[in-house]
Design an enzyme around this catalytic site. Structure first.
Site, PDB file in Angstrom:
ATOM      1  N   ASP A 127      44.749 -10.952  13.028  1.00  0.00           N
ATOM      2  CA  ASP A 127      44.556  -9.501  13.103  1.00  0.00           C
ATOM      3  C   ASP A 127      45.733  -8.801  13.771  1.00  0.00           C
ATOM      4  O   ASP A 127      45.614  -7.654  14.216  1.00  0.00           O
ATOM      5  CB  ASP A 127      43.257  -9.171  13.846  1.00  0.00           C
ATOM      6  CG  ASP A 127      42.729  -7.773  13.519  1.00  0.00           C
ATOM      7  OD1 ASP A 127      42.991  -7.281  12.404  1.00  0.00           O
ATOM      8  OD2 ASP A 127      42.070  -7.178  14.392  1.00  0.00           O
ATOM      9  N   ASP A 167      42.010 -10.481   5.415  1.00  0.00           N
ATOM     10  CA  ASP A 167      42.991  -9.513   5.931  1.00  0.00           C
ATOM     11  C   ASP A 167      44.381 -10.098   6.176  1.00  0.00           C
ATOM     12  O   ASP A 167      45.321  -9.346   6.435  1.00  0.00           O
ATOM     13  CB  ASP A 167      42.525  -8.864   7.248  1.00  0.00           C
ATOM     14  CG  ASP A 167      41.533  -7.741   7.029  1.00  0.00           C
ATOM     15  OD1 ASP A 167      41.301  -7.378   5.861  1.00  0.00           O
ATOM     16  OD2 ASP A 167      40.974  -7.238   8.014  1.00  0.00           O
ATOM     17  N   ASP A 313      32.998  -4.244  14.327  1.00  0.00           N
ATOM     18  CA  ASP A 313      34.409  -4.393  13.951  1.00  0.00           C
ATOM     19  C   ASP A 313      35.317  -4.410  15.177  1.00  0.00           C
ATOM     20  O   ASP A 313      36.476  -4.824  15.088  1.00  0.00           O
ATOM     21  CB  ASP A 313      34.850  -3.237  13.046  1.00  0.00           C
ATOM     22  CG  ASP A 313      34.169  -3.269  11.694  1.00  0.00           C
ATOM     23  OD1 ASP A 313      33.917  -4.380  11.185  1.00  0.00           O
ATOM     24  OD2 ASP A 313      33.877  -2.190  11.159  1.00  0.00           O
TER      25      ASP A 313
END
Length: 338
Positions: A127, A167, A313
């Site tokens: 991330d 992602d 999230d």
């Protein structure tokens, strides 16, 4: 005359017995050929109508087990019953225990006669240091992936769906070559006939189809034959129509570059009230979408619930840390189905 008639009858009877005997040999031979050589139904990609695994140990299941008559418990119970991906992170499932964890998940899926759905989420610099920051060091990541592969090998010839590093390609931390190489290596280590791998495909409101296809192509080229395709809309809320169109554009671009027979899965866990703005973190007003395995076509193998609804999230819009259970969000997400 009578003697000749009896002799003729005996001959005819012998012929009939011989014919029937030959037919029996043929039938027996055909059955034996089928048993020995006819291909049995083996692993196949996910498809509409499949039963996908429902984890008895999800955060939703734990929240529902606490009991109560309030809306949060009712929402948790509903979400706990929905087939949703189990996320493998090194923080929860470290290298020395992830093999056994995967074996247990596969055994539980077999008991349900269901297809297990796993999301592997442990890439270095995960991330890019944002809300879901973490992951493993570059030196430790391959060993963790090997441990997952060892767990997957416990149930040969049974289909398993793996979403590899959501992602991670679209959010490449400005190091696309490094990311592609790491993911390609992981894909090669996980590749198996009964494992259907989907890498990150971003979503329709992020990178252009050409940009995203370029990143997917780098992985596909470095890990030939390992990928079934890509996953879009993970943890996002774009509409089914937008994601279907986007997936088709990606596949078309990849085919133009010689990467044939790649397919998509689309996350519909939180797109029941589609949201196409730039905000993505704990967006207010979201609703659950259609359940896993409701639809698919020649490009999209199936829609799936990849992001578990009800899990935060990150610490945005009033949410707890990323991945934590958030009862208020669960209530909001299920408002239209309960």
């Amino acid at each position: 005359m009578e003697k000749r008639r009896r002799r003729l009858s005996t001959v005819i009877g012998a012929v009939i017995v011989a014919v029937l005997g030959a037919a029996g040999v043929v039938v027996a031979g055909f059955v034996l050929w089928q048993m020995l050589f006819a291909p049995a139904e083996g692993p196949r990609p996910p498809a509409p109508g499949d039963a996908f695994f429902v984890s008895p140990d999800s955060f939703a299941a734990r929240a529902a087990a606490e009991g109560g008559e309030d809306a949060a418990t009712e929402a948790a119970a509903y979400l706990a019953a929905q087939p949703t991906a189990v996320w493998l992170t090194p923080e929860t499932y470290p290298t020395d225990s992830v093999t056994a964890a995967v074996e247990q998940i596969l055994a539980e899926a077999r008991a349900q006669d269901a297809v297990p759905l796993l999301a592997v989420y442990g890439l270095p610099d995960r991330d890019c240091g944002n809300f879901s920051a973490g992951g493993l060091d570059a030196a430790d990541y391959p060993g963790w992936i090997d441990a997952i592969a060892a767990g997957l090998a416990a149930e040969p010839a049974r289909s398993t769906v793996v979403i590899l590093e959501p992602d991670a390609l679209a959010l490449d931390c400005d190091r696309p070559e490094v990311r592609a190489a790491q993911i390609a290596d992981a894909a090669s280590r996980l590749a198996a006939e009964d494992t259907f791998l989907y890498v990150d495909g971003g979503h329709s409101n992020w990178r252009s189809p050409r940009e995203m296809a370029t990143l997917i192509a780098e992985v596909a080229e470095a890990a030939p034959g390992a990928l079934r395709g890509f996953a879009t809309n993970v943890s996002n809320a774009n509409s089914d129509a937008d994601e279907t169109a986007y997936a088709r554009q990606l596949v078309g671009q990849l085919e133009a570059w010689g990467f044939d027979d790649l397919h998509a899965v689309i996350d519909t866990s939180r797109n029941g009230a589609p949201h196409t703005g730039s905000e993505w973190c704990n967006v207010p007003g979201l609703r659950v979408g259609v359940p896993s395995g409701t639809w698919g076509d020649d490009v999209i193998d199936a829609n799936l619930w990849i992001k578990p609804p009800g899990e935060s999230d990150g610490t945005c819009n009033g949410g707890p840390p990323a991945g934590a259970w958030w009862p208020e969000a669960a209530v909001e997400l299920t408002r239209d189905v309960l």
